[in-house]
Design a protein around this motif. Structure first.
Motif, PDB file in Angstrom:
ATOM      1  N   VAL A 119      79.259  -7.517  23.814  1.00 58.79           N
ATOM      2  CA  VAL A 119      79.229  -8.537  22.771  1.00 58.79           C
ATOM      3  C   VAL A 119      78.770  -9.841  23.413  1.00 58.79           C
ATOM      4  N   MET A 120      77.800 -10.482  22.807  1.00 59.15           N
ATOM      5  CA  MET A 120      77.334 -11.775  23.297  1.00 59.15           C
ATOM      6  C   MET A 120      77.525 -12.810  22.201  1.00 59.15           C
ATOM      7  N   LEU A 121      78.245 -13.868  22.508  1.00 62.60           N
ATOM      8  CA  LEU A 121      78.384 -14.995  21.598  1.00 62.60           C
ATOM      9  C   LEU A 121      77.378 -16.065  22.016  1.00 62.60           C
ATOM     10  N   THR A 122      76.722 -16.647  21.050  1.00 63.39           N
ATOM     11  CA  THR A 122      75.675 -17.617  21.387  1.00 63.39           C
ATOM     12  C   THR A 122      75.512 -18.638  20.269  1.00 63.39           C
ATOM     13  N   GLY A 123      74.639 -19.561  20.482  1.00 63.17           N
ATOM     14  CA  GLY A 123      74.331 -20.616  19.527  1.00 63.17           C
ATOM     15  C   GLY A 123      73.358 -21.562  20.208  1.00 63.17           C
ATOM     16  N   HIS A 124      73.061 -22.653  19.556  1.00 62.18           N
ATOM     17  CA  HIS A 124      72.179 -23.616  20.208  1.00 62.18           C
ATOM     18  C   HIS A 124      72.410 -25.001  19.618  1.00 62.18           C
ATOM     19  N   LEU A 125      72.013 -26.001  20.386  1.00 54.39           N
ATOM     20  CA  LEU A 125      71.996 -27.384  19.931  1.00 54.39           C
ATOM     21  C   LEU A 125      70.699 -27.989  20.450  1.00 54.39           C
ATOM     22  N   LEU A 138      64.378 -30.848  23.101  1.00 54.13           N
ATOM     23  CA  LEU A 138      65.284 -30.434  24.170  1.00 54.13           C
ATOM     24  C   LEU A 138      66.325 -29.511  23.545  1.00 54.13           C
ATOM     25  N   ASN A 139      66.416 -28.292  24.078  1.00 53.82           N
ATOM     26  CA  ASN A 139      67.254 -27.259  23.477  1.00 53.82           C
ATOM     27  C   ASN A 139      68.221 -26.697  24.519  1.00 53.82           C
ATOM     28  N   TYR A 140      69.486 -26.594  24.130  1.00 54.29           N
ATOM     29  CA  TYR A 140      70.503 -25.970  24.998  1.00 54.29           C
ATOM     30  C   TYR A 140      71.095 -24.778  24.261  1.00 54.29           C
ATOM     31  N   ARG A 141      71.182 -23.638  24.969  1.00 53.98           N
ATOM     32  CA  ARG A 141      71.767 -22.422  24.384  1.00 53.98           C
ATOM     33  C   ARG A 141      72.682 -21.760  25.405  1.00 53.98           C
ATOM     34  N   PRO A 142      73.968 -21.599  25.098  1.00 53.11           N
ATOM     35  CA  PRO A 142      74.875 -20.844  25.969  1.00 53.11           C
ATOM     36  C   PRO A 142      74.961 -19.378  25.517  1.00 53.11           C
ATOM     37  N   ALA A 169      73.439 -11.574  14.477  1.00 50.48           N
ATOM     38  CA  ALA A 169      73.433 -12.504  13.345  1.00 50.48           C
ATOM     39  C   ALA A 169      73.633 -13.915  13.889  1.00 50.48           C
ATOM     40  N   GLU A 170      72.954 -14.880  13.266  1.00 47.61           N
ATOM     41  CA  GLU A 170      73.092 -16.275  13.699  1.00 47.61           C
ATOM     42  C   GLU A 170      72.758 -17.193  12.531  1.00 47.61           C
ATOM     43  N   TYR A 171      73.613 -18.185  12.319  1.00 49.20           N
ATOM     44  CA  TYR A 171      73.427 -19.153  11.244  1.00 49.20           C
ATOM     45  C   TYR A 171      72.815 -20.430  11.818  1.00 49.20           C
ATOM     46  N   TYR A 172      71.740 -20.926  11.179  1.00 49.75           N
ATOM     47  CA  TYR A 172      71.020 -22.110  11.642  1.00 49.75           C
ATOM     48  C   TYR A 172      71.123 -23.231  10.597  1.00 49.75           C
ATOM     49  N   GLN A 173      71.342 -24.438  11.091  1.00 50.52           N
ATOM     50  CA  GLN A 173      71.343 -25.626  10.245  1.00 50.52           C
ATOM     51  C   GLN A 173      70.450 -26.674  10.894  1.00 50.52           C
ATOM     52  N   GLU A 174      69.559 -27.254  10.113  1.00 48.77           N
ATOM     53  CA  GLU A 174      68.599 -28.203  10.659  1.00 48.77           C
ATOM     54  C   GLU A 174      68.671 -29.538   9.922  1.00 48.77           C
ATOM     55  N   SER A 175      68.303 -30.594  10.619  1.00 43.04           N
ATOM     56  CA  SER A 175      68.087 -31.902  10.016  1.00 43.04           C
ATOM     57  C   SER A 175      66.798 -32.449  10.600  1.00 43.04           C
ATOM     58  N   LEU A 179      81.134 -13.133  31.180  1.00 47.61           N
ATOM     59  CA  LEU A 179      80.063 -13.799  31.922  1.00 47.61           C
ATOM     60  C   LEU A 179      79.455 -14.883  31.039  1.00 47.61           C
ATOM     61  N   VAL A 180      79.112 -15.995  31.657  1.00 49.62           N
ATOM     62  CA  VAL A 180      78.568 -17.128  30.906  1.00 49.62           C
ATOM     63  C   VAL A 180      77.213 -17.522  31.495  1.00 49.62           C
ATOM     64  N   SER A 181      76.265 -17.772  30.631  1.00 48.61           N
ATOM     65  CA  SER A 181      74.948 -18.257  31.049  1.00 48.61           C
ATOM     66  C   SER A 181      74.588 -19.488  30.229  1.00 48.61           C
ATOM     67  N   HIS A 182      73.839 -20.384  30.861  1.00 52.42           N
ATOM     68  CA  HIS A 182      73.398 -21.607  30.205  1.00 52.42           C
ATOM     69  C   HIS A 182      71.879 -21.667  30.298  1.00 52.42           C
ATOM     70  N   VAL A 183      71.233 -21.844  29.151  1.00 46.71           N
ATOM     71  CA  VAL A 183      69.770 -21.886  29.095  1.00 46.71           C
ATOM     72  C   VAL A 183      69.338 -23.216  28.472  1.00 46.71           C
ATOM     73  N   VAL A 184      68.399 -23.888  29.127  1.00 45.45           N
ATOM     74  CA  VAL A 184      67.861 -25.160  28.628  1.00 45.45           C
ATOM     75  C   VAL A 184      66.344 -25.077  28.652  1.00 45.45           C
ATOM     76  N   TYR A 185      65.722 -25.573  27.589  1.00 42.24           N
ATOM     77  CA  TYR A 185      64.263 -25.713  27.660  1.00 42.24           C
ATOM     78  C   TYR A 185      63.828 -27.065  27.092  1.00 42.24           C
ATOM     79  N   LEU A 186      62.719 -27.544  27.632  1.00 36.09           N
ATOM     80  CA  LEU A 186      62.084 -28.769  27.161  1.00 36.09           C
ATOM     81  C   LEU A 186      60.691 -28.394  26.684  1.00 36.09           C
TER      82      LEU A 186
END
Length: 406
Positions: free
Chosen positions: A288-294, A303-307, A261-267, A317-324
């Motif tokens: 269990v994986m906790l995640t989100g994005h900005l 430009l998107n960052y998601r941990p 499940a993930e809640y998204y808010q956009e502007s 364990l922690v991972s960092h994902v970035v895409y352009l």
């Protein structure tokens, strides 16, 4: 010539010049006011000019234009029809009349006027075909709207607007089917290539989108299936909720149960989300994986960052994902550069893939609309992973997704 006659002639010449310059000065003042968005003041000046020079089509046309800019379409139409009822030889007046009728959703009148424009001004057929397509789209006659857009010459100056409208029409279709194939393998030491595939059906409803997906994997000498469903539920104009649930045949490759499940808010320029995933393999293994994005968007760039924070038994364990991403909206296409640091692989399902100590990933992915409702999405990923302390190897992943909308 007597001095008195010469003085009288000079007086009349000066007075006439001043009189001739006055309307031009007022017209210039009205345009300056309109440029500053002082529409009410501009209308007042133009009303004076229109009253004094009712036969001047330029003044009449500009008065109707300022009325339109000031959100007074009825007044704009009333003034504009003074020109169009007398003569239809003014393309500028006809174009403005059609734009106002479109804004008022008088589609039958737009169709009539567009046909008139096609007959009177064939050199501007691209403009009247576009007006016609807009009216047909508003009427819900999408097939006829597409036919009108197809009649616009590829070299016409409004091809971008036509492509945008075509995309808007095509996106109304509610069904999508997709098929994907992906393989991933490692070198030094070599291991068997893993094969992943899925078929997916998606349906667009009024307030949510529903996806059903059957996944298949061939890895570690086993074949396994996972049936899952995604839902994107609209909560507000700029917010929605992603939900996921899946169940497998319990053959130790896919998790037995998968939830998310993930809640998204956009502007306009920023979007964010927060959520998590739960993978249950057996009584001894669950994740269990906790995640989100900005993400930030400007023009066509995102430009998107998601941990990812992975909680598994006593490990965190922690991972960092970035895409352009560079988007091409009129073609529903994009190209994307991916980068990651952390333990999670590009495609995570098996507990084996969570055991890596660390990894770097670089890749390129994209989406291309081949024709109308056909899409291809390729991806190529390279990872360097530390699978035991101080020992590294390379992982290569390629994926291809084919989709059709109907």
């Amino acid at each position: 010539m007597h001095k008195s006659s010469l003085a009288l002639l000079l007086t009349f010449s000066i007075t006439g010049a001043m009189y001739a310059q006055e309307p031009d000065s007022l017209f210039s003042k009205a345009r300056t006011l309109a440029a500053a968005k002082s529409y009410t003041e501009s209308i007042s000046v133009m009303q004076q000019l229109h009253h004094n020079y009712p036969g001047n089509a330029d003044y009449t046309l500009y008065l109707s234009r300022v009325y339109f800019w000031n959100s007074q379409p009825e007044q704009a139409l009333s003034v504009l029809k003074e020109i169009c009822n007398k003569s239809c030889d003014s393309q500028e007046a006809l174009d403005l009349l059609i734009r106002i009728e479109l804004s008022e959703k008088n589609v039958a009148e737009v169709l009539r006027l567009s046909e008139m424009g096609l007959a009177l001004f064939p050199d501007a057929s691209h403009q009247y075909l576009f007006f016609k397509a807009q009216a047909l789209e508003q009427m819900g006659n999408d097939a006829a709207a597409i036919a009108a857009l197809d009649s616009i010459a590829p070299a016409a100056p409004n091809t971008r607007d036509a492509a945008y409208l075509l995309t808007t029409i095509l996106k109304k279709q509610k069904n999508t089917i997709s098929a994907s194939y992906m393989q991933t393998g490692v070198s030094e030491p070599l291991s068997a290539t893993q094969h992943f595939a899925y078929v997916e059906y998606g349906r667009l409803f009024k307030h949510h989108t529903q996806l059903f997906r059957l996944n298949y994997v061939n890895a570690y000498g086993k074949n396994s299936f996972l049936l899952e469903s995604d839902a994107y539920v609209k909560l507000g104009r700029k917010s929605y909720l992603f939900l996921n649930a899946g169940i497998s045949d319990k053959r130790s490759v896919f998790p037995a149960v998968k939830l998310g499940a993930e809640y998204y808010q956009e502007s306009k320029h920023v979007s964010a989300s927060i959520g998590g995933r739960y993978l249950y393999f057996d009584k001894q293994t669950s994740t269990v994986m906790l995640t989100g994005h900005l993400a930030g968007t400007t023009h066509a760039w995102t430009l998107n960052y998601r941990p990812f924070v992975l909680l598994q038994q006593n490990n965190t364990l922690v991972s960092h994902v970035v895409y352009l991403r560079k988007s091409f909206d009129t073609r529903e296409s994009y190209i994307q550069l991916d980068a990651q640091y952390g333990s999670l692989p590009y495609y995570f399902y098996t507990t084996d893939l969570f055991s890596r100590l660390s990894a770097y990933r670089l890749g390129v992915s994209g989406k291309v609309r081949l024709y109308r409702n056909y899409f291809v999405q390729p991806a190529v990923m390279f990872e360097q992973e530390e699978y035991i302390p101080d020992t590294h190897r390379n992982r290569y992943t390629v994926q291809l997704i084919l989709s059709r909308r109907f």
